[in-house]
Design a protein around this motif. Structure first.
Motif, PDB file in Angstrom:
ATOM      1  N   GLN A 123      -1.820   6.274   1.163  1.00  0.00           N
ATOM      2  CA  GLN A 123      -2.510   7.472   0.668  1.00  0.00           C
ATOM      3  C   GLN A 123      -2.614   8.521   1.766  1.00  0.00           C
ATOM      4  N   MET A 124      -2.962   8.091   2.984  1.00  0.00           N
ATOM      5  CA  MET A 124      -3.115   9.030   4.081  1.00  0.00           C
ATOM      6  C   MET A 124      -1.773   9.606   4.531  1.00  0.00           C
ATOM      7  N   VAL A 125      -0.735   8.773   4.550  1.00  0.00           N
ATOM      8  CA  VAL A 125       0.592   9.264   4.948  1.00  0.00           C
ATOM      9  C   VAL A 125       1.065  10.324   3.955  1.00  0.00           C
ATOM     10  N   VAL A 126       0.931  10.013   2.666  1.00  0.00           N
ATOM     11  CA  VAL A 126       1.377  10.956   1.636  1.00  0.00           C
ATOM     12  C   VAL A 126       0.585  12.259   1.723  1.00  0.00           C
ATOM     13  N   ALA A 127      -0.727  12.151   1.937  1.00  0.00           N
ATOM     14  CA  ALA A 127      -1.568  13.348   2.035  1.00  0.00           C
ATOM     15  C   ALA A 127      -1.164  14.204   3.239  1.00  0.00           C
ATOM     16  N   THR A 128      -0.878  13.562   4.365  1.00  0.00           N
ATOM     17  CA  THR A 128      -0.482  14.310   5.556  1.00  0.00           C
ATOM     18  C   THR A 128       0.848  15.014   5.336  1.00  0.00           C
ATOM     19  N   LEU A 129       1.803  14.284   4.768  1.00  0.00           N
ATOM     20  CA  LEU A 129       3.114  14.883   4.540  1.00  0.00           C
ATOM     21  C   LEU A 129       2.991  16.054   3.563  1.00  0.00           C
ATOM     22  N   ALA A 130       2.140  15.899   2.561  1.00  0.00           N
ATOM     23  CA  ALA A 130       1.950  16.967   1.578  1.00  0.00           C
ATOM     24  C   ALA A 130       1.422  18.233   2.236  1.00  0.00           C
ATOM     25  N   GLU A 131       0.587  18.049   3.261  1.00  0.00           N
ATOM     26  CA  GLU A 131       0.028  19.207   3.968  1.00  0.00           C
ATOM     27  C   GLU A 131       1.116  20.097   4.540  1.00  0.00           C
ATOM     28  N   SER A 132       2.198  19.494   5.013  1.00  0.00           N
ATOM     29  CA  SER A 132       3.251  20.318   5.608  1.00  0.00           C
ATOM     30  C   SER A 132       4.405  20.497   4.631  1.00  0.00           C
ATOM     31  N   GLY A 133       4.165  20.148   3.373  1.00  0.00           N
ATOM     32  CA  GLY A 133       5.201  20.328   2.364  1.00  0.00           C
ATOM     33  C   GLY A 133       6.365  19.372   2.548  1.00  0.00           C
ATOM     34  N   MET A 134       6.138  18.322   3.303  1.00  0.00           N
ATOM     35  CA  MET A 134       7.218  17.376   3.552  1.00  0.00           C
ATOM     36  C   MET A 134       7.285  16.359   2.420  1.00  0.00           C
ATOM     37  N   ASN A 135       8.512  16.160   1.927  1.00  0.00           N
ATOM     38  CA  ASN A 135       8.677  15.232   0.823  1.00  0.00           C
ATOM     39  C   ASN A 135       9.584  14.095   1.208  1.00  0.00           C
ATOM     40  N   LEU A 136       9.058  13.103   1.843  1.00  0.00           N
ATOM     41  CA  LEU A 136       9.907  11.961   2.153  1.00  0.00           C
ATOM     42  C   LEU A 136      10.003  11.098   0.905  1.00  0.00           C
ATOM     43  N   SER A 137      11.138  10.454   0.717  1.00  0.00           N
ATOM     44  CA  SER A 137      11.275   9.611  -0.468  1.00  0.00           C
ATOM     45  C   SER A 137      10.340   8.421  -0.330  1.00  0.00           C
ATOM     46  N   ASP A 138       9.990   7.865  -1.473  1.00  0.00           N
ATOM     47  CA  ASP A 138       9.077   6.730  -1.482  1.00  0.00           C
ATOM     48  C   ASP A 138       9.639   5.581  -0.648  1.00  0.00           C
ATOM     49  N   ASP A 139      10.973   5.385  -0.726  1.00  0.00           N
ATOM     50  CA  ASP A 139      11.622   4.320   0.052  1.00  0.00           C
ATOM     51  C   ASP A 139      11.379   4.498   1.543  1.00  0.00           C
ATOM     52  N   VAL A 140      11.558   5.733   1.994  1.00  0.00           N
ATOM     53  CA  VAL A 140      11.391   5.995   3.427  1.00  0.00           C
ATOM     54  C   VAL A 140       9.937   5.769   3.836  1.00  0.00           C
ATOM     55  N   ILE A 141       9.016   6.249   3.007  1.00  0.00           N
ATOM     56  CA  ILE A 141       7.588   6.059   3.324  1.00  0.00           C
ATOM     57  C   ILE A 141       7.261   4.574   3.373  1.00  0.00           C
ATOM     58  N   ARG A 191      -3.539  -6.380   5.430  1.00  0.00           N
ATOM     59  CA  ARG A 191      -4.472  -5.335   5.824  1.00  0.00           C
ATOM     60  C   ARG A 191      -4.754  -5.449   7.325  1.00  0.00           C
ATOM     61  N   ILE A 192      -5.286  -4.370   7.858  1.00  0.00           N
ATOM     62  CA  ILE A 192      -5.528  -4.302   9.300  1.00  0.00           C
ATOM     63  C   ILE A 192      -7.026  -4.380   9.540  1.00  0.00           C
ATOM     64  N   ASP A 193      -7.445  -5.435  10.240  1.00  0.00           N
ATOM     65  CA  ASP A 193      -8.879  -5.526  10.533  1.00  0.00           C
ATOM     66  C   ASP A 193      -9.160  -4.909  11.898  1.00  0.00           C
ATOM     67  N   LYS A 194     -10.440  -4.919  12.305  1.00  0.00           N
ATOM     68  CA  LYS A 194     -10.819  -4.235  13.548  1.00  0.00           C
ATOM     69  C   LYS A 194     -10.078  -4.761  14.762  1.00  0.00           C
ATOM     70  N   GLU A 195      -9.933  -6.069  14.804  1.00  0.00           N
ATOM     71  CA  GLU A 195      -9.263  -6.692  15.949  1.00  0.00           C
ATOM     72  C   GLU A 195      -7.816  -6.243  16.034  1.00  0.00           C
ATOM     73  N   ILE A 239      -8.403  -1.754   6.954  1.00  0.00           N
ATOM     74  CA  ILE A 239      -7.522  -0.651   6.596  1.00  0.00           C
ATOM     75  C   ILE A 239      -6.432  -1.279   5.753  1.00  0.00           C
ATOM     76  N   GLU A 240      -6.419  -0.946   4.471  1.00  0.00           N
ATOM     77  CA  GLU A 240      -5.473  -1.569   3.570  1.00  0.00           C
ATOM     78  C   GLU A 240      -4.181  -0.778   3.508  1.00  0.00           C
ATOM     79  N   ARG A 241      -3.129  -1.456   3.076  1.00  0.00           N
ATOM     80  CA  ARG A 241      -1.832  -0.812   2.984  1.00  0.00           C
ATOM     81  C   ARG A 241      -1.882   0.409   2.076  1.00  0.00           C
ATOM     82  N   GLN A 242      -2.594   0.269   0.981  1.00  0.00           N
ATOM     83  CA  GLN A 242      -2.686   1.369   0.011  1.00  0.00           C
ATOM     84  C   GLN A 242      -3.395   2.574   0.631  1.00  0.00           C
ATOM     85  N   GLU A 243      -4.401   2.323   1.494  1.00  0.00           N
ATOM     86  CA  GLU A 243      -5.107   3.416   2.157  1.00  0.00           C
ATOM     87  C   GLU A 243      -4.172   4.132   3.130  1.00  0.00           C
ATOM     88  N   VAL A 244      -3.353   3.340   3.837  1.00  0.00           N
ATOM     89  CA  VAL A 244      -2.406   3.939   4.785  1.00  0.00           C
ATOM     90  C   VAL A 244      -1.415   4.818   4.031  1.00  0.00           C
TER      91      VAL A 244
END
Lengths: 135, 226
Positions: free
Chosen positions: B146-164, B182-186, B139-144
């Motif tokens: 992407q998912m955080v931004v997508a989730t926040l977008a779902e609820s119309g939440m706009n956190l600043s890039d710094d906060v994210i 990155r985060i491996d399985k272990e 699980i790479e940082r960029q993937e995380v």
């Protein structure tokens, strides 16, 4: 009063309704718990929840970020009791989970719809799975 | 040279032929409930009840005994107008045959992981694959992000890039014990064992009550009560 903190990026991600498969089994208005996000402070949120509990004649017990609100009159399945748990992402970004801790789910949903949701309007950013409503 | 081309053509044809056969042979119907019960955490009654749910979902758009992406979205969100990165990931993980549709066996086997009694290791494995968007085993940082931004977008939440970024920093500080970005399985496993709430979505209490929510199986049970 200690707050519940320590939420991380994956907690945010798990808010996504796409990851919540309970929709396969129940309609939204049959759920036993709901969540909302808020851009208000912890004390502002607890104060508002306290007001609501008072209006509903629920007794409040606070344990850190958890507010237990208990009714006394028996319903179909005993008195309604609601837990409100507050989680912090940042000091001005919180997640609140409201769940039925005892009583009838239908009554819980009815109370949410008629009493709780309208009263929370000022502090709710968005209910889970729904976009922010511009008022 | 011409022989080579012919050979290639034959190879190509038989590969296509194979694919066609697979597609037609996607099993429909309940299949073998006892086999599924043995290989999942469900009892035979629960498998039959699950089949009632499957029938409901799979007949919503095209009544063909299979769940396509649109029917899956409809069941999850009550609307087929909602696209979701996450629902797509979930669907892909359910779709072990990788043919864009879910048969009952795939449906039951995947949902088994969400049962309260399913082994936690299965839940850890499934959630890891869910978040590993590019399926590279990390699980790479960029993937995380992407998912955080997508989730926040779902609820119309706009956190600043710094906060994210700072929320993700905090997360990786705790999770990425090998400090390789990155985060491996272990590392995932350690993280969720310390924070069980991260696996909350991996358990559906509703599965415990499925025989009461979908009771019609009682009338056409295929299993002998001997």
């Amino acid at each position: 009063m200690a707050k519940l903190t320590n939420l991380n990026a994956f907690d945010i991600i798990s808010l996504s309704s796409g990851f919540d498969l309970s929709g396969l089994f129940v309609e939204n208005d049959e759920k036993k718990e709901v969540q909302f996000t808020s851009t208000h402070t912890f004390s502002s949120i607890t104060s508002k929840l306290g007001d609501i509990a008072q209006n509903l004649k629920l007794k409040v017990k606070k344990q850190g970020g958890l507010m237990k609100m208990e009714g006394t009159s028996g319903g179909r399945k005993g008195a309604l009791a609601i837990d409100a748990e507050i989680f912090e992402f940042t000091p001005s970004f919180h997640l609140v989970e409201l769940r039925k801790s005892s009583g009838d789910t239908l009554e819980f949903q009815k109370t949410l719809k008629q009493d709780v949701r309208p009263a929370l309007k000022d502090i709710v950013w968005a209910w889970q799975g729904q976009p922010h409503q511009q008022s | 040279m011409l022989q080579c081309l012919d050979g290639l053509k034959h190879l190509f044809a038989s590969v296509l032929h194979c694919c066609d056969i697979d597609l037609y042979k996607q099993p429909r119907g309940l299949g073998d409930p006892e086999l599924l019960a043995r290989e999942t955490v469900f009892s035979v009654s629960e498998i039959e009840a699950l089949y009632e749910l499957f029938k409901k979902i799979s007949s919503a758009v095209i009544d063909d005994g299979l769940i396509n992406k649109e029917e899956f979205q409809l069941a999850l969100f009550k609307t087929n107008k909602k696209e979701s990165l996450f629902a797509d990931r979930v669907f892909d993980l359910f779709d072990t045959k990788h043919n864009g549709i879910l048969g009952f066996e795939e449906f039951a086997r995947a949902l088994s992981v969400f049962h309260p009694n399913a082994p936690i290791d299965d839940k850890i494995e499934f959630s890891f694959q869910l978040y590993d968007l590019k399926q590279q085993g990390y699980i790479e940082r960029q993937e995380v992000k992407q998912m955080v931004v997508a989730t926040l977008a779902e609820s119309g939440m706009n956190l600043s890039d710094d906060v994210i970024e700072s929320i993700i920093d905090k997360t990786f500080e705790e999770a990425d014990t090998k400090h390789d970005g990155r985060i491996d399985k272990e590392e995932w496993r350690s993280l969720v064992l310390r924070h069980p709430s991260l696996l909350k979505n991996m358990t559906l209490q509703y599965l415990k009550d499925i025989t009461t929510t979908f009771p019609s199986f009682v009338f056409h049970s295929q299993v002998d009560d001997t």
